[in-house]
Design an enzyme around this catalytic site. Structure first.
Site, PDB file in Angstrom:
ATOM      1  N   ARG A 169       0.911   7.200 -14.623  1.00  0.00           N
ATOM      2  CA  ARG A 169       1.151   6.111 -13.685  1.00  0.00           C
ATOM      3  C   ARG A 169       1.660   4.608 -14.332  1.00  0.00           C
ATOM      4  NH1 ARG A 169      -3.378   4.597  -9.016  1.00  0.00           N
ATOM      5  NH2 ARG A 169      -4.638   3.993 -10.864  1.00  0.00           N
ATOM      6  N   ASP A 453     -12.166   0.179 -10.727  1.00  0.00           N
ATOM      7  CA  ASP A 453     -10.789  -0.259 -11.228  1.00  0.00           C
ATOM      8  C   ASP A 453     -10.289  -1.393 -10.402  1.00  0.00           C
ATOM      9  OD1 ASP A 453      -9.685   0.849  -8.856  1.00  0.00           O
ATOM     10  OD2 ASP A 453      -8.608   2.349  -9.858  1.00  0.00           O
TER      11      ASP A 453
END
Length: 540
Positions: A169, A453
């Protein structure tokens, strides 16, 4: 007279790193520079389009499926490209940053896929950007043994047929990489992460029987998916591999993308692998886009917004329906629990919640789901094994029973829950603790037994902002005000100081994190992304 040669890509204000010359080679940097010249102008136009669309949402407080792409949705004949063997079975995917220890543990975890994350689970220090690339290349050449200096424990890869398939990603379109410039202009972080990884590993992965596979974050429209598709087409020709080798899974983690799922798959159809339901960023996007839409758009505490909320059910069921209609994988959301080594009862309760969540996803037709910790892999695997058996996926379940109207996706007031004072405290706690770690270069952080996150920090600060601007009254009679947020933040800072001691407090970035959280939570001008002002303060 011949035209002057293009100016080379320049490395700016970056401390030299061990082995960086293996990643930052002249040919690789030339490739990244070419990506920048060809595609950054369109990236800039699409970012401007985001702002225009957001202004339209502020004016109307509504969204709808696009009339101009109705023919694509109505055409039942098209499908995404057939799935490569390495991505047929995605029943459990583990996520995490690309540091050396995580790389080995994720590949060895028993999950079918590892989301190797340069985005929300990675603070974009130069070290993380470059050495993350080194670690992935080392993994593919099986040159990644690692010994933890503190514990003395050694880590090594299992046999190749036991390793997870990597889906990498890159950063979202909105972030630049300040250390790489072309003609004085910083290169988008997305093109840096994608370009370096693709250039060094595309052929290597093909030789291993896999391929260059990507997760695409923060996508807001099918036009942004079209840009990625054009990047893939150019990149494959540039390095001389067949068209269609790249596979991309798009995170449907913005409210605008939820209205364009079919169009996103259509734009990427030669390279599409699936869609993913990214919960926290999705909620953040709802707040961001409908922040001035009045009381009916006010979200309750984030932990009260479960995937069984009516508007979240509409989103996930539409995603499964859309993917399977078009032959793509539907990947479910994150189980973020981090098991406690000290409290078996906490683990027992949490494991049951994880199991129920994964049972629901498998029962709804998802082909796989995410976990944040290796201990959760067997739990999620059991949920999907029960439904899938020996089948690699359940794309044959078309979910033709699902019918979602445009209004269903933004029916926030269908949820019977309200913001609470403990919810405000939790948002402040998570926000400060996460931002402090991020400023130290850590993007994935265990806080209160959950792996947090950047997405969870975004929803935390967005909810503080929304509750204050909506004049929310909590159950204890207090009103959400800037003064109350400052009071709670000051109390949390004092609690942290007492908890960790003066020496650790002084060594950290606690005051800086406190100030930054309040800045992005209280400013009248809502920052599009917390990571934009945070990146300006990130050292390295």
């Amino acid at each position: 007279m011949s035209a002057p040669a293009p100016s080379p890509l320049a490395i700016v204000d970056a401390e030299p790193l061990p082995r960086q010359e293996e990643v930052l080679t002249e040919p690789a940097l030339a490739f990244v520079a070419e990506l920048h010249r060809r595609f950054t102008p369109r990236r800039d136009e699409l970012l401007a389009r985001r702002a225009e669309r957001r202004a339209e949402i502020a004016r109307t407080s509504s969204l709808d499926f696009l009339p101009e792409t109705a023919a694509i949705r109505a055409d039942d004949s098209w499908r995404v490209a057939p799935c490569p063997p390495a991505l047929q079975d995605r029943r459990v995917e583990i996520t995490g940053p690309t540091d050396r220890k995580m790389t080995i543990n994720a590949l060895n975890s028993g999950a079918r896929v590892w989301l190797a994350d340069f985005e929300d689970a990675s603070a974009p220090t130069w070290e993380n950007v470059v050495l993350g690339q080194v670690n992935l290349s080392d993994a593919y050449t099986r040159n990644i043994d690692f010994t933890d200096e503190r514990s003395g424990k050694s880590y090594a890869l299992k046999d190749a047929d036991e390793l997870a398939t990597v889906v990498m990603r890159p950063r979202g379109w909105h972030l630049n990489e300040r250390h790489l410039h072309v003609d004085g202009v910083p290169v988008p972080g997305a093109l840096v992460d994608f370009g370096l990884y693709f250039f060094h590993n595309a052929q290597r992965l093909l030789d291993l029987g896999k391929g260059p596979y990507f997760y695409l974050p923060k996508t807001e429209s099918h036009l942004e998916a079209r840009l990625w598709n054009d990047v893939f087409v150019f990149a494959q020709d540039y390095v001389g591999i067949p068209q269609g080798t790249v596979r991309a899974t798009v995170l449907i983690e913005t409210i605008t993308a939820a209205y364009e799922m079919e169009e996103i798959l259509y734009e990427l159809r030669d390279h599409a692998s699936g869609l993913n339901a990214g919960r926290w960023d999705y909620l953040f996007s709802i707040v961001k886009n409908f922040r001035d839409g009045g009381a009916k758009f006010v979200l309750p505490d984030r932990n009260a917004v479960t995937m069984t909320a009516p508007f979240m059910r509409a989103y996930t069921e539409l995603l499964v329906r859309t993917c399977h209609k078009r032959g793509a994988h539907a990947i479910g959301g994150m189980a973020a629990f981090i098991p406690s080594r000290r409290d078996a009862e906490v683990n027992k309760v949490a494991f049951e919640k994880v199991r129920a969540d994964k049972d629901r996803e498998a029962g709804d037709g998802f082909d796989g789901s995410w976990v944040a910790h290796p201990d959760l892999v067997p739990i999620a695997m059991e949920s999907f094994d029960k439904v899938l058996g020996d089948k690699p996926n359940q794309k044959d379940r078309l979910r033709e029973d699902v019918h979602v109207e445009a209004a269903d996706l933004i029916a926030i007031d269908s949820l019977d829950a309200k913001p609470t004072y403990p919810g405000l405290i939790n948002a402040v706690q998570v926000g400060i603790r996460y931002i402090e770690a991020w400023l130290r270069g850590l993007g994935a952080v265990a806080i209160f037994n959950l792996m947090e996150d950047a997405a969870t920090a975004e929803i935390s600060r967005s909810q503080i902002w929304q509750w204050i601007n909506a004049g929310v009254e909590f159950e204890n009679g207090e009103h959400a005000t800037p003064e109350l947020a400052r009071k709670v933040a000051a109390e949390e800072l004092a609690n942290i100081r007492a908890e960790i001691g003066e020496e650790a407090f002084a060594a950290g970035h606690w005051q800086q994190a406190h100030d930054l959280l309040l800045e992005v939570s209280l400013d009248e001008d809502y920052a599009d992304f917390l990571t934009l002002p945070a990146y300006e303060q990130l050292k390295g």
